[in-house]
Design an enzyme around this catalytic site. Structure first.
Site, PDB file in Angstrom:
ATOM      1  N   LYS A  11       0.826  -1.208   0.000  1.00  0.00           N
ATOM      2  CA  LYS A  11       0.000   0.000   0.000  1.00  0.00           C
ATOM      3  C   LYS A  11       0.870   1.272   0.000  1.00  0.00           C
ATOM      4  CE  LYS A  11      -3.931  -2.334   2.243  1.00  0.00           C
ATOM      5  NZ  LYS A  11      -4.860  -2.298   3.415  1.00  0.00           N
ATOM      6  N   TYR A  51     -12.682  -1.770  -3.306  1.00  0.00           N
ATOM      7  CA  TYR A  51     -13.146  -1.927  -1.918  1.00  0.00           C
ATOM      8  C   TYR A  51     -14.664  -1.776  -1.791  1.00  0.00           C
ATOM      9  CZ  TYR A  51      -8.365  -2.008  -0.086  1.00  0.00           C
ATOM     10  OH  TYR A  51      -7.065  -2.356   0.230  1.00  0.00           O
ATOM     11  N   PHE A  59     -15.180   3.910   7.647  1.00  0.00           N
ATOM     12  CA  PHE A  59     -13.814   4.243   7.234  1.00  0.00           C
ATOM     13  C   PHE A  59     -13.631   4.288   5.725  1.00  0.00           C
ATOM     14  CE2 PHE A  59     -13.951  -0.371   8.051  1.00  0.00           C
ATOM     15  CZ  PHE A  59     -13.502  -0.883   6.837  1.00  0.00           C
ATOM     16  N   ARG A  87      -2.441 -14.643   4.164  1.00  0.00           N
ATOM     17  CA  ARG A  87      -3.133 -13.921   5.254  1.00  0.00           C
ATOM     18  C   ARG A  87      -2.384 -14.140   6.580  1.00  0.00           C
ATOM     19  NH1 ARG A  87      -7.340 -10.185   4.228  1.00  0.00           N
ATOM     20  NH2 ARG A  87      -8.036 -10.620   6.342  1.00  0.00           N
ATOM     21  N   THR A  93      -5.590  -7.320  10.732  1.00  0.00           N
ATOM     22  CA  THR A  93      -5.837  -5.999  10.143  1.00  0.00           C
ATOM     23  C   THR A  93      -5.250  -4.891  11.023  1.00  0.00           C
ATOM     24  OG1 THR A  93      -7.897  -6.899   9.276  1.00  0.00           O
ATOM     25  CG2 THR A  93      -7.651  -4.504   9.207  1.00  0.00           C
ATOM     26  N   ARG A 104       2.447  -7.017   8.913  1.00  0.00           N
ATOM     27  CA  ARG A 104       1.800  -5.863   9.552  1.00  0.00           C
ATOM     28  C   ARG A 104       2.416  -5.539  10.912  1.00  0.00           C
ATOM     29  NH1 ARG A 104      -4.360  -7.112   7.428  1.00  0.00           N
ATOM     30  NH2 ARG A 104      -4.258  -5.762   5.583  1.00  0.00           N
ATOM     31  N   ASN A 114      -2.066   0.009   6.987  1.00  0.00           N
ATOM     32  CA  ASN A 114      -1.532  -1.275   7.451  1.00  0.00           C
ATOM     33  C   ASN A 114      -0.678  -2.012   6.431  1.00  0.00           C
ATOM     34  OD1 ASN A 114      -3.578  -2.059   5.816  1.00  0.00           O
ATOM     35  ND2 ASN A 114      -4.847  -2.994   7.409  1.00  0.00           N
ATOM     36  N   HIS A 117      -2.092  -5.476   1.440  1.00  0.00           N
ATOM     37  CA  HIS A 117      -3.383  -6.133   1.220  1.00  0.00           C
ATOM     38  C   HIS A 117      -3.129  -7.598   0.929  1.00  0.00           C
ATOM     39  CE1 HIS A 117      -7.385  -6.991  -0.388  1.00  0.00           C
ATOM     40  NE2 HIS A 117      -6.766  -7.642  -1.350  1.00  0.00           N
ATOM     41  N   GLU A 128      -9.570 -10.056  -7.845  1.00  0.00           N
ATOM     42  CA  GLU A 128      -8.578  -8.999  -7.614  1.00  0.00           C
ATOM     43  C   GLU A 128      -7.390  -9.105  -8.571  1.00  0.00           C
ATOM     44  OE1 GLU A 128      -9.837  -8.568  -2.898  1.00  0.00           O
ATOM     45  OE2 GLU A 128      -7.833  -9.319  -3.391  1.00  0.00           O
TER      46      GLU A 128
END
Ligand code: UDP
Ligand code: MG
Length: 139
Positions: A11, A51, A59, A87, A93, A104, A114, A117, A128
């Protein structure tokens, strides 16, 4: 094949802080093969579409602002059990809840910013990957 692939984005905060190399090193050292990758910047429409599932969340506006403020690194990763294993490597998250050694835990500043993704299911991984890459860009 699709079930062995997942989609990731480093990100804007990761790119801004110079963490591209360190994060990619961690990903490949964890057994993922990079089968597509590019640096790109999402438009507001891109981020809103990507998203969409979160559009009613409080948010959402901040998320779109954050994800469009600078370039990202988008990539497709291949490994046995890619979605779940990635993951696990990414961590929770909220970085305060992320396990030691996760991306993270190491690189995320907050629940909003964070660092990375990771797709949450095989179906979403396929959606995606196709959102960011044509067939010719996937190896
Ligand atoms: N997010 C946020 N506030 C929250 C939850 C999520 O800003 O309370 C952001 C954060 O960047 C997160 C993204 O929205 O990565 C998508 O949320 P999701 O619940 O899908 O988390 P993820 O799958 O990325 O762990
Ligand atoms: Mg998610």
């Amino acid at each position: 094949m699709v079930t062995n692939r997942t989609f990731t984005m480093l990100k804007p905060d990761s790119v801004e802080k110079g963490h591209i190399g360190s994060i990619l090193e961690k990903i490949t050292a964890s057994g993922f093969r990079i089968v597509a990758m590019k640096i790109t910047q999402m438009t507001k429409a891109d981020a809103e579409a990507f998203y969409e599932i979160h559009k009613e969340r409080p948010f959402f506006g901040e998320l779109v602002e954050y994800m469009t403020r600078g370039p990202i690194v988008a990539a497709i990763l291949e490994k046995e059990n890619a979605v779940e294993d990635f993951r696990t490597l990414v961590g929770a998250t909220n970085p305060e809840e992320a396990a030691e050694g996760t991306i993270r835990k190491l690189y995320a500043a907050s629940i909003g910013e964070n660092a990375v993704h990771g797709s949450d299911s095989n179906d979403n991984a396929a959606i995606e990957c196709a959102f960011h890459f044509s067939g010719r860009e996937q190896f």
